[in-house]
Design a protein around this motif. Structure first.
Motif, PDB file in Angstrom:
ATOM      1  N   PHE A  73       0.858  -1.200   0.000  1.00  0.00           N
ATOM      2  CA  PHE A  73       0.000   0.000   0.000  1.00  0.00           C
ATOM      3  C   PHE A  73       0.890   1.245   0.000  1.00  0.00           C
ATOM      4  O   PHE A  73       1.767   1.396   0.848  1.00  0.00           O
ATOM      5  CB  PHE A  73      -0.897  -0.007   1.241  1.00  0.00           C
ATOM      6  CG  PHE A  73      -2.155   0.787   1.068  1.00  0.00           C
ATOM      7  CD1 PHE A  73      -3.364   0.151   0.763  1.00  0.00           C
ATOM      8  CD2 PHE A  73      -2.143   2.177   1.189  1.00  0.00           C
ATOM      9  CE1 PHE A  73      -4.534   0.884   0.589  1.00  0.00           C
ATOM     10  CE2 PHE A  73      -3.305   2.913   1.022  1.00  0.00           C
ATOM     11  CZ  PHE A  73      -4.511   2.275   0.727  1.00  0.00           C
ATOM     12  N   VAL A  75       2.638   4.902   0.331  1.00  0.00           N
ATOM     13  CA  VAL A  75       2.768   5.813   1.479  1.00  0.00           C
ATOM     14  C   VAL A  75       2.986   7.211   0.933  1.00  0.00           C
ATOM     15  O   VAL A  75       3.853   7.428   0.078  1.00  0.00           O
ATOM     16  CB  VAL A  75       3.981   5.423   2.367  1.00  0.00           C
ATOM     17  CG1 VAL A  75       4.185   6.443   3.470  1.00  0.00           C
ATOM     18  CG2 VAL A  75       3.791   4.037   2.951  1.00  0.00           C
ATOM     19  N   ARG A  76       2.170   8.156   1.422  1.00  0.00           N
ATOM     20  CA  ARG A  76       2.327   9.557   1.012  1.00  0.00           C
ATOM     21  C   ARG A  76       2.365  10.407   2.281  1.00  0.00           C
ATOM     22  O   ARG A  76       1.333  10.600   2.950  1.00  0.00           O
ATOM     23  CB  ARG A  76       1.137   9.950   0.117  1.00  0.00           C
ATOM     24  CG  ARG A  76       1.062  11.418  -0.319  1.00  0.00           C
ATOM     25  CD  ARG A  76       2.351  11.952  -0.741  1.00  0.00           C
ATOM     26  NE  ARG A  76       2.382  13.289  -1.300  1.00  0.00           N
ATOM     27  CZ  ARG A  76       3.366  14.134  -1.021  1.00  0.00           C
ATOM     28  NH1 ARG A  76       4.325  13.822  -0.170  1.00  0.00           N
ATOM     29  NH2 ARG A  76       3.403  15.315  -1.600  1.00  0.00           N
ATOM     30  N   SER A  77       3.530  10.889   2.652  1.00  0.00           N
ATOM     31  CA  SER A  77       3.672  11.685   3.880  1.00  0.00           C
ATOM     32  C   SER A  77       4.463  12.954   3.596  1.00  0.00           C
ATOM     33  O   SER A  77       5.402  12.944   2.808  1.00  0.00           O
ATOM     34  CB  SER A  77       4.382  10.873   4.960  1.00  0.00           C
ATOM     35  OG  SER A  77       3.597   9.741   5.289  1.00  0.00           O
ATOM     36  N   ASP A 226       3.519   4.313   9.230  1.00  0.00           N
ATOM     37  CA  ASP A 226       3.413   4.946   7.902  1.00  0.00           C
ATOM     38  C   ASP A 226       1.975   5.326   7.554  1.00  0.00           C
ATOM     39  O   ASP A 226       1.741   6.268   6.806  1.00  0.00           O
ATOM     40  CB  ASP A 226       3.867   3.955   6.810  1.00  0.00           C
ATOM     41  CG  ASP A 226       5.371   3.896   6.673  1.00  0.00           C
ATOM     42  OD1 ASP A 226       6.045   4.880   7.005  1.00  0.00           O
ATOM     43  OD2 ASP A 226       5.859   2.836   6.222  1.00  0.00           O
ATOM     44  N   HIS A 227       1.014   4.570   8.080  1.00  0.00           N
ATOM     45  CA  HIS A 227      -0.382   4.799   7.679  1.00  0.00           C
ATOM     46  C   HIS A 227      -1.193   5.530   8.743  1.00  0.00           C
ATOM     47  O   HIS A 227      -2.421   5.589   8.648  1.00  0.00           O
ATOM     48  CB  HIS A 227      -1.027   3.476   7.259  1.00  0.00           C
ATOM     49  CG  HIS A 227      -0.393   2.912   6.020  1.00  0.00           C
ATOM     50  ND1 HIS A 227      -0.493   3.531   4.790  1.00  0.00           N
ATOM     51  CD2 HIS A 227       0.398   1.835   5.833  1.00  0.00           C
ATOM     52  CE1 HIS A 227       0.196   2.836   3.896  1.00  0.00           C
ATOM     53  NE2 HIS A 227       0.745   1.805   4.500  1.00  0.00           N
ATOM     54  N   LYS A 245      -3.853  11.422   8.493  1.00  0.00           N
ATOM     55  CA  LYS A 245      -3.204  10.409   9.332  1.00  0.00           C
ATOM     56  C   LYS A 245      -2.803  11.043  10.659  1.00  0.00           C
ATOM     57  O   LYS A 245      -2.758  12.257  10.790  1.00  0.00           O
ATOM     58  CB  LYS A 245      -1.959   9.868   8.614  1.00  0.00           C
ATOM     59  CG  LYS A 245      -2.269   9.305   7.220  1.00  0.00           C
ATOM     60  CD  LYS A 245      -1.118   8.516   6.633  1.00  0.00           C
ATOM     61  CE  LYS A 245      -0.066   9.375   5.969  1.00  0.00           C
ATOM     62  NZ  LYS A 245       0.926   8.572   5.220  1.00  0.00           N
ATOM     63  N   TRP A 246      -2.479  10.211  11.652  1.00  0.00           N
ATOM     64  CA  TRP A 246      -2.050  10.674  12.977  1.00  0.00           C
ATOM     65  C   TRP A 246      -3.002  11.768  13.471  1.00  0.00           C
ATOM     66  O   TRP A 246      -2.598  12.836  13.930  1.00  0.00           O
ATOM     67  CB  TRP A 246      -0.606  11.209  12.923  1.00  0.00           C
ATOM     68  CG  TRP A 246       0.327  10.270  12.204  1.00  0.00           C
ATOM     69  CD1 TRP A 246       0.724   9.044  12.626  1.00  0.00           C
ATOM     70  CD2 TRP A 246       0.969  10.485  10.942  1.00  0.00           C
ATOM     71  NE1 TRP A 246       1.556   8.465  11.694  1.00  0.00           N
ATOM     72  CE2 TRP A 246       1.734   9.333  10.645  1.00  0.00           C
ATOM     73  CE3 TRP A 246       0.982  11.526  10.015  1.00  0.00           C
ATOM     74  CZ2 TRP A 246       2.487   9.201   9.479  1.00  0.00           C
ATOM     75  CZ3 TRP A 246       1.737  11.393   8.861  1.00  0.00           C
ATOM     76  CH2 TRP A 246       2.465  10.248   8.612  1.00  0.00           C
ATOM     77  N   TYR A 266      -3.697  20.841  -3.380  1.00  0.00           N
ATOM     78  CA  TYR A 266      -4.779  19.920  -3.766  1.00  0.00           C
ATOM     79  C   TYR A 266      -5.977  20.660  -4.363  1.00  0.00           C
ATOM     80  O   TYR A 266      -7.110  20.541  -3.916  1.00  0.00           O
ATOM     81  CB  TYR A 266      -5.186  19.026  -2.588  1.00  0.00           C
ATOM     82  CG  TYR A 266      -4.043  18.147  -2.158  1.00  0.00           C
ATOM     83  CD1 TYR A 266      -3.619  17.112  -2.983  1.00  0.00           C
ATOM     84  CD2 TYR A 266      -3.352  18.393  -0.985  1.00  0.00           C
ATOM     85  CE1 TYR A 266      -2.529  16.335  -2.630  1.00  0.00           C
ATOM     86  CE2 TYR A 266      -2.256  17.612  -0.628  1.00  0.00           C
ATOM     87  CZ  TYR A 266      -1.864  16.592  -1.462  1.00  0.00           C
ATOM     88  OH  TYR A 266      -0.772  15.829  -1.115  1.00  0.00           O
TER      89      TYR A 266
HETATM   90  N1  MTE Z   1      -2.093  12.959   6.895  1.00  0.00           N
HETATM   91  C1  MTE Z   1      -1.052  13.531   7.500  1.00  0.00           C
HETATM   92  N2  MTE Z   1      -1.139  13.814   8.825  1.00  0.00           N
HETATM   93  N3  MTE Z   1       0.085  13.856   6.841  1.00  0.00           N
HETATM   94  C2  MTE Z   1       0.205  13.601   5.495  1.00  0.00           C
HETATM   95  O1  MTE Z   1       1.256  13.897   4.916  1.00  0.00           O
HETATM   96  N4  MTE Z   1      -0.890  12.744   3.465  1.00  0.00           N
HETATM   97  C3  MTE Z   1      -2.198  12.662   2.839  1.00  0.00           C
HETATM   98  C4  MTE Z   1      -3.137  11.738   3.620  1.00  0.00           C
HETATM   99  N5  MTE Z   1      -3.093  12.051   5.019  1.00  0.00           N
HETATM  100  C5  MTE Z   1      -0.885  12.996   4.821  1.00  0.00           C
HETATM  101  C6  MTE Z   1      -2.026  12.659   5.585  1.00  0.00           C
HETATM  102  C7  MTE Z   1      -2.165  12.212   1.474  1.00  0.00           C
HETATM  103  S1  MTE Z   1      -1.743  13.389   0.332  1.00  0.00           S
HETATM  104  C8  MTE Z   1      -2.552  10.965   1.103  1.00  0.00           C
HETATM  105  S2  MTE Z   1      -2.692  10.538  -0.539  1.00  0.00           S
HETATM  106  C9  MTE Z   1      -2.878   9.931   2.100  1.00  0.00           C
HETATM  107  O2  MTE Z   1      -2.727  10.400   3.439  1.00  0.00           O
HETATM  108  C10 MTE Z   1      -1.957   8.744   1.938  1.00  0.00           C
HETATM  109  O3  MTE Z   1      -2.238   7.764   2.886  1.00  0.00           O
HETATM  110  P1  MTE Z   1      -1.251   6.554   3.069  1.00  0.00           P
HETATM  111  O4  MTE Z   1       0.147   7.073   3.258  1.00  0.00           O
HETATM  112  O5  MTE Z   1      -1.750   5.772   4.225  1.00  0.00           O
HETATM  113  O6  MTE Z   1      -1.337   5.741   1.789  1.00  0.00           O
END
Ligand code: MTE
Length: 362
Positions: A73, A75-77, A226-227, A245-246, A266
């Protein structure tokens, strides 16, 4: 020899839907114990950057299963994964609510639990294709140059956002719900958390697979770092950026979040002047999309029958599913019907195969 991959695809939509709901209940103790193992599990990704972590799987592996294994899966952070102690963790819910409050993981795990399968996809998926010959006249998009692998379909478990909002009692003038992550992103001279925002109408959906979840489990395991461990939003049908996330804070407001990732990033803009930028609103639902995953892009193949596999994503609208898939291997003159494989479910991708006849002159 020419690149023999078909150059155009067309996807049609129909309605229908399936709800996956369950009641797997974990405890915070169990969550804490599993965390050590889950912190840095193996990832089978091509990392575009490692600090922060940004990786996508090889497409040939991605389309092997309808439910994407966590190791494949993407990861985008935007910042390094924050280290969060489950026992210390508190989610605060505030803004236009009658009873603002904080929730521990134990509080959240006592709430009714829901299981949903939903596809997450990054709004930047396939961005690198804008650098190809076909898109010469289109402006390039900066950022991580993703191929078509920033998409995945997982099961998510947690309580519904609607249930939390019911607890805190949303006031009449509320229109949007903001999410804020506990990560620390360096933006110009300040440090910000990643923010998301969705309209109140979506936040209040409490039936069916489109209901946003405060998820603590992914594919039957606690979220990995990561997720978003220990808690993340999952907003089915919306671009991944809204699934924060987080998750540390929820704010109910009468307007969309002013956070950079809602107010400035975005967005779809046709020009990049400040007015155009200011006039375009945030993207919410993900748009229709489809990609060929095998054979690999750029492969050199002999003329003849070629078996293709790929994914197609319906729009993030409720009851939107792929009904039919037509593929052309000769620039749109002839069309072949693809075969839809795997499950067909609302808010989820559709896998497909197709046999196309390619001759050396195409
Ligand atoms: N949430 C936090 N706190 N920080 C982030 O960088 N990236 C977002 C989103 N939530 C992000 C986030 C983006 S752009 C995407 S596409 C998804 O998380 C990616 O979720 P994944 O890394 O679990 O695949």
């Amino acid at each position: 020899m020419n690149n023999l991959l078909p150059s155009r695809r067309e996807v049609l939509l129909s309605s229908g839907g399936v709800l996956v709901a369950g009641s797997l209940k974990g405890t915070v103790d169990a969550l804490s114990q599993e965390v050590t193992a889950a912190k840095n599990p193996h990832k089978d990704l091509m990392f575009r950057t490692t600090d922060p972590r940004n990786g996508e799987p090889e497409l040939t592996k991605l389309v092997n299963s309808w439910q994407t294994p966590t190791e494949l899966f993407y990861v985008r952070s935007h910042a390094p994964n924050p280290e969060i102690e489950v026992d210390q963790f508190r989610l605060s819910v505030e803004g236009l609510v009658r009873r603002p409050g904080t929730f521990s993981m134990a509080d959240l795990m006592k709430m009714p639990s829901h299981l949903t399968t939903a596809t997450l996809t990054c709004a930047g998926n396939r961005r690198s294709e804008y650098n190809s010959k076909e898109y010469q006249n289109v402006p390039k998009v900066s950022g991580v140059q993703w191929e078509a692998g920033t998409i995945g379909n997982a099961t998510w478990e947690g309580c519904q956002l609607a249930a939390i909002l019911k607890r805190v009692e949303v006031l009449e003038n509320a229109k949007h719900v903001w999410f804020e992550g506990l990560d620390q992103i360096q933006k110009n001279s300040s440090i910000i958390g990643f923010g998301g925002s969705i309209p109140l109408e979506k936040a209040l959906v409490d039936n069916g697979p489109g209901a946003p979840l405060l998820a603590h489990q992914m594919n039957g395991q606690p979220l990995t770092a990561d997720h978003g461990f220990p808690l993340r939003m999952v907003v089915p049908g919306y671009i991944g950026a809204r699934s924060v996330k987080w998750l540390g804070k929820i704010v109910v407001s009468d307007r969309p979040s002013p956070n950079h990732y809602v107010a400035n990033a975005y967005k779809i803009v046709t020009k990049t002047d400040p007015l155009d930028w200011a006039e375009s609103g945030p993207i919410y639902r993900f748009p229709i999309n489809a990609a060929i995953c095998t054979p690999k892009s750029g492969s050199r193949l002999s003329a003849g029958a070629i078996e293709l596999t790929g994914y197609a994503l319906p729009t993030g609208r409720s009851h939107s599913q792929i009904k039919d898939l037509m593929i052309s291997a000769d620039g749109g003159r002839g069309w072949t019907r693809g075969k839809l494989i795997g499950k067909k479910q609302d808010f989820c991708w559709q896998l497909w195969t197709a046999n196309v006849q390619v001759n050396s002159k195409t």
